[in-house]
Design a protein around this motif. Structure first.
Motif, PDB file in Angstrom:
ATOM      1  N   LEU A   4      67.549  82.461  30.406  1.00  7.67           N
ATOM      2  CA  LEU A   4      66.628  81.861  29.443  1.00  7.67           C
ATOM      3  C   LEU A   4      67.389  81.234  28.284  1.00  7.67           C
ATOM      4  O   LEU A   4      67.096  80.099  27.880  1.00  7.67           O
ATOM      5  N   THR A   5      68.342  81.961  27.732  1.00 10.24           N
ATOM      6  CA  THR A   5      69.108  81.430  26.607  1.00 10.24           C
ATOM      7  C   THR A   5      69.803  80.128  26.990  1.00 10.24           C
ATOM      8  O   THR A   5      69.786  79.143  26.238  1.00 10.24           O
ATOM      9  N   ARG A   6      70.381  80.091  28.182  1.00  7.41           N
ATOM     10  CA  ARG A   6      71.068  78.884  28.647  1.00  7.41           C
ATOM     11  C   ARG A   6      70.084  77.739  28.861  1.00  7.41           C
ATOM     12  O   ARG A   6      70.318  76.614  28.391  1.00  7.41           O
ATOM     13  N   LEU A   7      68.952  78.026  29.535  1.00 13.32           N
ATOM     14  CA  LEU A   7      67.962  76.988  29.791  1.00 13.32           C
ATOM     15  C   LEU A   7      67.352  76.465  28.501  1.00 13.32           C
ATOM     16  O   LEU A   7      67.155  75.260  28.332  1.00 13.32           O
ATOM     17  N   PHE A   8      67.031  77.381  27.600  1.00 12.46           N
ATOM     18  CA  PHE A   8      66.366  76.995  26.353  1.00 12.46           C
ATOM     19  C   PHE A   8      67.264  76.076  25.538  1.00 12.46           C
ATOM     20  O   PHE A   8      66.812  75.044  25.015  1.00 12.46           O
ATOM     21  N   ARG A   9      68.540  76.420  25.455  1.00 15.94           N
ATOM     22  CA  ARG A   9      69.451  75.575  24.675  1.00 15.94           C
ATOM     23  C   ARG A   9      69.671  74.227  25.362  1.00 15.94           C
ATOM     24  O   ARG A   9      69.753  73.186  24.704  1.00 15.94           O
ATOM     25  N   ALA A  10      69.750  74.240  26.695  1.00 16.02           N
ATOM     26  CA  ALA A  10      69.991  72.996  27.415  1.00 16.02           C
ATOM     27  C   ALA A  10      68.823  72.029  27.292  1.00 16.02           C
ATOM     28  O   ALA A  10      69.025  70.809  27.240  1.00 16.02           O
ATOM     29  N   THR A  11      67.590  72.543  27.226  1.00 16.02           N
ATOM     30  CA  THR A  11      66.414  71.668  27.213  1.00 16.02           C
ATOM     31  C   THR A  11      65.937  71.320  25.814  1.00 16.02           C
ATOM     32  O   THR A  11      65.335  70.262  25.612  1.00 16.02           O
ATOM     33  N   THR A  12      66.176  72.200  24.840  1.00 10.07           N
ATOM     34  CA  THR A  12      65.661  71.956  23.491  1.00 10.07           C
ATOM     35  C   THR A  12      66.746  71.797  22.440  1.00 10.07           C
ATOM     36  O   THR A  12      66.460  71.331  21.338  1.00 10.07           O
ATOM     37  N   GLY A  13      67.975  72.228  22.757  1.00  4.12           N
ATOM     38  CA  GLY A  13      69.027  72.210  21.746  1.00  4.12           C
ATOM     39  C   GLY A  13      68.986  73.393  20.816  1.00  4.12           C
ATOM     40  O   GLY A  13      69.755  73.452  19.858  1.00  4.12           O
ATOM     41  N   LEU A  14      68.101  74.363  21.095  1.00  7.79           N
ATOM     42  CA  LEU A  14      67.895  75.522  20.238  1.00  7.79           C
ATOM     43  C   LEU A  14      67.925  76.802  21.057  1.00  7.79           C
ATOM     44  O   LEU A  14      67.745  76.777  22.273  1.00  7.79           O
ATOM     45  N   THR A  15      68.103  77.917  20.374  1.00  4.74           N
ATOM     46  CA  THR A  15      67.837  79.211  20.988  1.00  4.74           C
ATOM     47  C   THR A  15      66.350  79.516  20.845  1.00  4.74           C
ATOM     48  O   THR A  15      65.657  78.896  20.026  1.00  4.74           O
ATOM     49  N   PRO A  16      65.816  80.464  21.615  1.00  6.39           N
ATOM     50  CA  PRO A  16      64.412  80.850  21.404  1.00  6.39           C
ATOM     51  C   PRO A  16      64.123  81.267  19.965  1.00  6.39           C
ATOM     52  O   PRO A  16      63.085  80.917  19.401  1.00  6.39           O
ATOM     53  N   LEU A  17      65.062  82.005  19.345  1.00  2.00           N
ATOM     54  CA  LEU A  17      64.855  82.412  17.954  1.00  2.00           C
ATOM     55  C   LEU A  17      64.840  81.202  17.035  1.00  2.00           C
ATOM     56  O   LEU A  17      64.020  81.114  16.108  1.00  2.00           O
ATOM     57  N   GLY A  18      65.738  80.248  17.277  1.00  2.00           N
ATOM     58  CA  GLY A  18      65.763  79.055  16.447  1.00  2.00           C
ATOM     59  C   GLY A  18      64.464  78.276  16.543  1.00  2.00           C
ATOM     60  O   GLY A  18      63.962  77.750  15.542  1.00  2.00           O
ATOM     61  N   TYR A  19      63.889  78.202  17.751  1.00  2.00           N
ATOM     62  CA  TYR A  19      62.607  77.524  17.927  1.00  2.00           C
ATOM     63  C   TYR A  19      61.505  78.255  17.178  1.00  2.00           C
ATOM     64  O   TYR A  19      60.678  77.639  16.493  1.00  2.00           O
TER      65      TYR A  19
END
Length: 316
Positions: free
Chosen positions: A245-260
């Motif tokens: 999830l962390t890898r996918l989230f950063r790759a698609t949004t440029g953010l971590t889940p927490l950052g979002y």
């Protein structure tokens, strides 16, 4: 009940009106507190597309919770300044002075300019009349080639389909991103357009990807952004492992889940502060334990943040 009052002028563009009207009407159908009104100087209003409209010639009593929106018109029909009367211009200015929100779609920005609402503020309009708007209202700071701009309860948009985007943004700031996403799904519209605008909703900026797993996680964060959300719970919602999830989230949004999640919290806090809340109360409302983190994140909002393709944009 929140009133959304559309100020109609002859030779307006149907989609400038119908787009945002459909958003707020759908919101009301889903149980959100909106009541739509259509006002004009005359009962019958012509449109560019040839469909006549019927409006009320009497304005409802407005409160600071209400929104007044001016759809755009064909500039050639009246000149780009448009036919908005001095009494209606005063109504726009008075509503904003009383704490209300005033918005425009496309050439409707000229009415806001004539009402004095663009002076010293950032704004936008359709790309074909941006230069003219800047020339006629030199005290305005015209932002070119963006979907919409929000500055101190003055909301301007580029026009046509962007009226839908700005209406979804207004719903998101009032009720949260999950509400806007639900309405967008009801309308079967693409709710994830990137407005290329620093003050645009995080819902719009970080949803322009094709990962179903990340969208499911974002749906959960959108609906519970003010709660602690362990990474394991988010990964379970996406049906993937924590690291994936962390890898996918950063790759698609440029953010971590927490950052979002923090972006959503800051955006909602800014809305509350703009409507009179203190930084401390806004911080508690959006889920921060105190105001220090909110202050740090707000201070960081002018720094560039990465995008998935490696470019940068101002942070939020």
């Amino acid at each position: 009940m929140t009133r959304v009052v559309f100020l109609l002028v002859p030779q307006l563009h149907l989609l400038d009106l119908a787009g945002p009207a459909q958003v707020f009407s759908s919101a009301a159908d889903l149980g959100y507190d909106y009541q739509l009104h259509y006002v004009a100087e005359r009962e019958q209003v012509s449109t560019v597309q040839g469909v006549p409209l019927v409006a009320d010639t009497r304005w409802p009593e407005l409160t600071p919770d209400d929104l007044v929106l001016v759809p755009g018109w064909r500039p050639a029909a009246h000149g780009p300044q448009g036919p908005v009367s001095p009494p209606d211009l005063r109504r726009l200015a008075d509503h904003h002075a009383a704490g209300g929100t005033v918005a425009s779609v496309c050439a409707g920005a000229y009415a806001l300019g004539r009402a004095g609402l663009l002076d010293g503020r950032r704004c936008t309009t359709h790309h074909e009349v941006q230069d003219d708007l800047a020339l006629r209202h030199p005290a305005a700071r015209v932002v070119r080639d963006v979907l919409y701009v929000v500055d101190d309860r003055v909301v301007t948009s580029a026009g046509i389909a962007s009226g839908i985007d700005v209406a979804l943004h207004l719903v998101a700031t009032r009720h949260g991103p999950a509400a806007a996403a639900r309405i967008a799904r009801t309308l079967v519209v693409y709710a994830r357009r990137n407005g290329h605008e620093p003050q645009a909703s995080a819902l719009m900026r970080h949803r322009s990807h094709l990962s179903d797993a990340v969208h499911r996680v974002q749906d959960l964060i959108d609906s519970r952004y003010d709660e602690p959300l362990p990474l394991a719970d988010l990964a379970a919602a996406g049906g993937v492992a924590d690291r994936t999830l962390t890898r996918l989230f950063r790759a698609t949004t440029g953010l971590t889940p927490l950052g979002y999640q923090q972006l959503l919290r800051v955006e909602r806090a800014e809305h509350l502060i703009g409507h009179g809340a203190t930084v401390e109360s806004a911080a508690r409302t959006v889920g921060f334990t105190d105001a220090r983190m909110l202050r740090r994140l707000r201070a960081r909002s002018t720094r560039p943040t990465p995008t998935p393709n490696g470019s940068s944009r101002p942070g939020t």
